[in-house]
Design a protein around this motif. Structure first.
Motif, short mmCIF file in Angstrom:
data_model
loop_
_atom_site.label_atom_id
_atom_site.label_comp_id
_atom_site.label_asym_id
_atom_site.label_seq_id
_atom_site.Cartn_x
_atom_site.Cartn_y
_atom_site.Cartn_z
N GLU A 442 0.86 -1.19 0.00
CA GLU A 442 0.00 0.00 0.00
C GLU A 442 0.89 1.24 0.00
O GLU A 442 1.88 1.30 0.73
CB GLU A 442 -0.90 0.02 1.23
CG GLU A 442 -1.72 -1.25 1.46
CD GLU A 442 -2.91 -1.38 0.52
OE1 GLU A 442 -3.15 -0.44 -0.27
OE2 GLU A 442 -3.59 -2.41 0.56
N ASP A 443 0.53 2.22 -0.83
CA ASP A 443 1.31 3.45 -0.91
C ASP A 443 0.37 4.64 -0.98
O ASP A 443 -0.81 4.52 -0.66
CB ASP A 443 2.27 3.40 -2.09
CG ASP A 443 1.55 3.27 -3.44
OD1 ASP A 443 0.30 3.40 -3.47
OD2 ASP A 443 2.21 3.05 -4.45
N SER A 444 0.88 5.78 -1.40
CA SER A 444 0.03 6.97 -1.39
C SER A 444 -1.12 6.86 -2.38
O SER A 444 -2.17 7.49 -2.18
CB SER A 444 0.85 8.23 -1.68
OG SER A 444 1.22 8.32 -3.03
N ALA A 445 -0.97 6.06 -3.45
CA ALA A 445 -2.05 5.92 -4.42
C ALA A 445 -3.26 5.23 -3.79
O ALA A 445 -4.40 5.67 -3.96
CB ALA A 445 -1.57 5.14 -5.63
N THR A 446 -3.03 4.15 -3.04
CA THR A 446 -4.14 3.46 -2.40
C THR A 446 -4.66 4.27 -1.22
O THR A 446 -5.86 4.21 -0.90
CB THR A 446 -3.74 2.05 -1.96
OG1 THR A 446 -2.50 2.09 -1.24
CG2 THR A 446 -3.59 1.14 -3.16
N ALA A 447 -3.78 5.02 -0.56
CA ALA A 447 -4.25 5.91 0.50
C ALA A 447 -5.14 7.01 -0.08
O ALA A 447 -6.15 7.39 0.54
CB ALA A 447 -3.07 6.52 1.23
N GLU A 448 -4.77 7.52 -1.25
CA GLU A 448 -5.58 8.57 -1.88
C GLU A 448 -6.99 8.08 -2.19
O GLU A 448 -7.98 8.75 -1.87
CB GLU A 448 -4.92 9.04 -3.18
CG GLU A 448 -3.70 9.93 -3.01
CD GLU A 448 -4.02 11.33 -2.50
OE1 GLU A 448 -5.18 11.58 -2.09
OE2 GLU A 448 -3.11 12.16 -2.50
N ILE A 449 -7.10 6.92 -2.83
CA ILE A 449 -8.43 6.45 -3.20
C ILE A 449 -9.22 6.09 -1.95
O ILE A 449 -10.44 6.30 -1.89
CB ILE A 449 -8.37 5.27 -4.19
CG1 ILE A 449 -9.76 4.92 -4.73
CG2 ILE A 449 -7.69 4.06 -3.59
CD1 ILE A 449 -10.46 6.05 -5.47
N SER A 450 -8.54 5.58 -0.92
CA SER A 450 -9.24 5.17 0.31
C SER A 450 -9.85 6.38 1.01
O SER A 450 -11.06 6.41 1.32
CB SER A 450 -8.27 4.45 1.25
OG SER A 450 -7.82 3.23 0.69
N ARG A 451 -9.02 7.41 1.27
CA ARG A 451 -9.56 8.56 2.00
C ARG A 451 -10.52 9.36 1.11
O ARG A 451 -11.48 9.97 1.59
CB ARG A 451 -8.43 9.43 2.54
CG ARG A 451 -7.52 10.08 1.50
CD ARG A 451 -7.96 11.48 1.15
NE ARG A 451 -7.15 12.06 0.09
CZ ARG A 451 -7.25 13.32 -0.32
NH1 ARG A 451 -8.12 14.14 0.26
NH2 ARG A 451 -6.49 13.77 -1.30
N SER A 452 -10.29 9.36 -0.22
CA SER A 452 -11.17 10.09 -1.14
C SER A 452 -12.57 9.49 -1.12
O SER A 452 -13.58 10.22 -1.09
CB SER A 452 -10.61 10.05 -2.56
OG SER A 452 -9.36 10.68 -2.64
N GLN A 453 -12.64 8.17 -1.17
CA GLN A 453 -13.95 7.53 -1.16
C GLN A 453 -14.70 7.80 0.14
O GLN A 453 -15.90 8.06 0.13
CB GLN A 453 -13.80 6.02 -1.39
CG GLN A 453 -13.42 5.66 -2.82
CD GLN A 453 -13.80 4.24 -3.17
OE1 GLN A 453 -13.32 3.28 -2.57
NE2 GLN A 453 -14.70 4.09 -4.13
#
Length: 539
Positions: A442-453
């Motif tokens: 997990e990196d910033s890309a998956t963190a981005e989609i997680s918190r965005s959703q």
């Protein structure tokens, strides 16, 4: 340029890194960095304001992007310059390789792959300590100072990924202003390594993250031209692959390639940053609510499938390479059945990308390399890439790219997004840019989609399909508390991470990047500040 009018201050070396620090920030390197930043200062500022303006256009006028009506788009004759021999075959890169993780970086240098995404962005935490270690490890690899790295021609290509434009380097100030992170990374890498890489035909080659359109590609191209002239390396030596991980850039692929045509290494797909950018730009509109990503969002969904098709056909029509995404799954060390299951999933997904026409892609886990090499040999053993294949042209419309997949929110999907986002923040506070969780990196890309959703689901009062419960701040807070209690974290950082997480998913206006939010946050800066003094100004 009148150097006497320039003023640079740099934070002192973190403990134990003085030797690396002195090499990286020599007087001559400081001069070069200062000149680079001052040359492009006004255009970088314009980039930031243009981003704000474009986002406002949708919020105020509901203006969605359209394909540009440019002469470059309608002229079928132009092509990008051919890439040098070592870039002709780059079927497999290792992704998310933070050069600050010396052991992982060395492992990558000895892997049976064509390239390494040397990552100062998604998979990297840009603490001052990590920046010094990472930049110096690149220096050592290029100067062949690592034990076991004897020749640049015998190691994978270094695909250098500087920070994106949203990241600021707080430890370097030039003429009273903190510096853009990508210019620091690019400038220091180029000053110390470009001539060696150029002389050996091994670079300098780059990934460019989070580009939001052709004007930003032109800025990078002008930076490349200026730097090549300044460092006296041949025009066109620098090559760069643009990651199409922003929805706005998807509508300007032709123009992005054109602006970089003499320095282009093609385009790349990045599913989670791309999906998160849709929420970032249009998330106020309920028509753009994304369902549970684990259940309803994948590369076979219409909006993502068309996006990848557009990347491939745009690149191949212009003689450029098209790169697929990164496989984040990890092969477990034990249990043969689980190992085979993961390998089967990755191979199936990457086989679909090969059949779609990509010329290469990435994996994170080096244990996947043998089976992926075998897969490429099955489909493309006699060709270095797929540029010679007939173009699978399909008319793709704006609607194709902006039609969200159907589906709902699941209870497990909500919990998973909460856990990934919290753990990302927690690891950032500990100086780590990526982490392993439930069999994946997990990196910033998956963190981005997680918190965005989660932000979007709270805002639009999304309904969970399992129990018909509404997603609210209170529900997210309760699930967050339950998760922290269940894991028995020893570090107090987890409670700070949880508070920061709740803050970012409940803000009135959507923060564009989780990494910007964290990088600029006092908690992170205080945690990683070695001391508060600065070097004597260099005049």
């Amino acid at each position: 340029m009148n150097q006497s009018r320039s003023h640079i201050t740099i934070s002192p070396s973190p403990p134990g890194l003085q030797h690396a620090y002195n090499i990286l920030f020599s007087g001559e390197a400081q001069d070069f960095l200062t000149e680079l930043v001052n040359t492009f200062r006004n255009r970088v500022d314009q980039l930031y304001w243009d981003r704000v303006n474009r986002k406002c256009q949708f919020h105020l006028h509901r203006k969605t992007p359209e394909f540009l009506n440019t002469k470059q788009r309608h002229d079928p004759t132009w092509k990008v310059l051919p890439v040098p021999p070592r870039l002709q075959n780059r079927k497999l890169d290792l992704g998310d390789v933070s050069p600050a993780n010396t052991q992982h970086f060395l492992q990558a240098l000895n892997a049976d792959v064509q390239g390494i995404q040397v990552d100062f962005d998604d998979g990297h935490c840009p603490s001052w300590k990590n920046q010094i270690i990472g930049l110096y490890n690149v220096y050592q690899a290029v100067h062949e100072e690592f034990y076991g790295v004897s020749d640049l021609n015998n190691i994978p290509i270094l695909m250098l990924r500087p920070r994106a434009w949203n990241m600021i380097e707080h430890n370097i100030m030039i003429d009273g202003k903190e510096t853009p992170g990508p210019l620091v990374d690019f400038g220091i890498i180029m000053y110390h390594n470009s001539k060696i890489l150029s002389n050996k035909g091994a670079g300098p080659f780059f990934y460019l993250s989070k580009v939001e359109g052709a004007s930003e590609a032109k800025l990078w191209n002008d930076i490349f031209i200026w730097t090549q002239q300044r460092l006296q390396i041949p025009y066109g030596t620098i090559k760069a692959c643009v990651l199409i991980e922003n929805i706005l850039s998807a509508f300007e692929m032709e123009e992005i390639l054109y602006e970089l045509r003499d320095h282009s290494l093609g385009l790349n797909c990045g599913i989670w940053d791309y999906a998160a950018s849709i929420i970032c730009k249009f998330g106020d509109d309920p028509n753009y609510v994304l369902p549970d990503r684990n259940k309803y969002v994948n590369m076979q969904k219409h909006f993502l499938k068309k996006y990848m098709q557009l990347v491939i056909q745009t690149c191949h029509a212009r003689g450029a390479h098209a790169t697929g995404g990164m496989a984040a799954l990890l092969v477990p060390n034990e249990n043969k059945s689980d190992q085979l299951n993961v390998i089967e999933k990755v191979v199936k997904a990457k086989e679909q990308e090969i059949l779609a026409g990509v010329d290469g892609f990435m994996v994170y886990d080096v244990k996947l390399v043998p089976c992926i090499n075998k897969l490429w040999n099955t489909y493309c053993a006699n060709n270095p890439n797929q540029l010679s294949l007939p173009i699978k042209y399909e008319h793709i419309t704006e609607r194709d790219l902006l039609t969200m997949p159907t589906g709902c929110i699941t209870y497990d999907g909500l919990k998973h997004n909460i856990e990934v986002a919290i753990l990302f923040i927690y690891n950032w506070l500990n100086g780590e840019g990526h982490f392993f969780y439930k069999g994946a990196v997990e990196d910033s890309a998956t963190a981005e989609i997680s918190r965005s959703q989660i932000w979007q689901w709270i805002k639009h009062k999304a309904i969970i399909e399992d129990n018909k419960e509404t997603v609210t701040k209170e529900l997210v807070q309760n699930l967050t508390n339950d998760y922290i209690r269940s894991r028995h974290f020893k570090s107090a950082f987890i409670h700070i991470a949880a508070k920061l997480f709740i803050d970012i998913v409940t803000m009135r206006y959507f923060p564009d990047f989780i990494t910007t939010y964290l990088n600029d946050n006092y908690v992170f800066r205080h945690q990683h500040a070695e001391n508060n003094t600065v070097l004597s100004p260099k005049l």
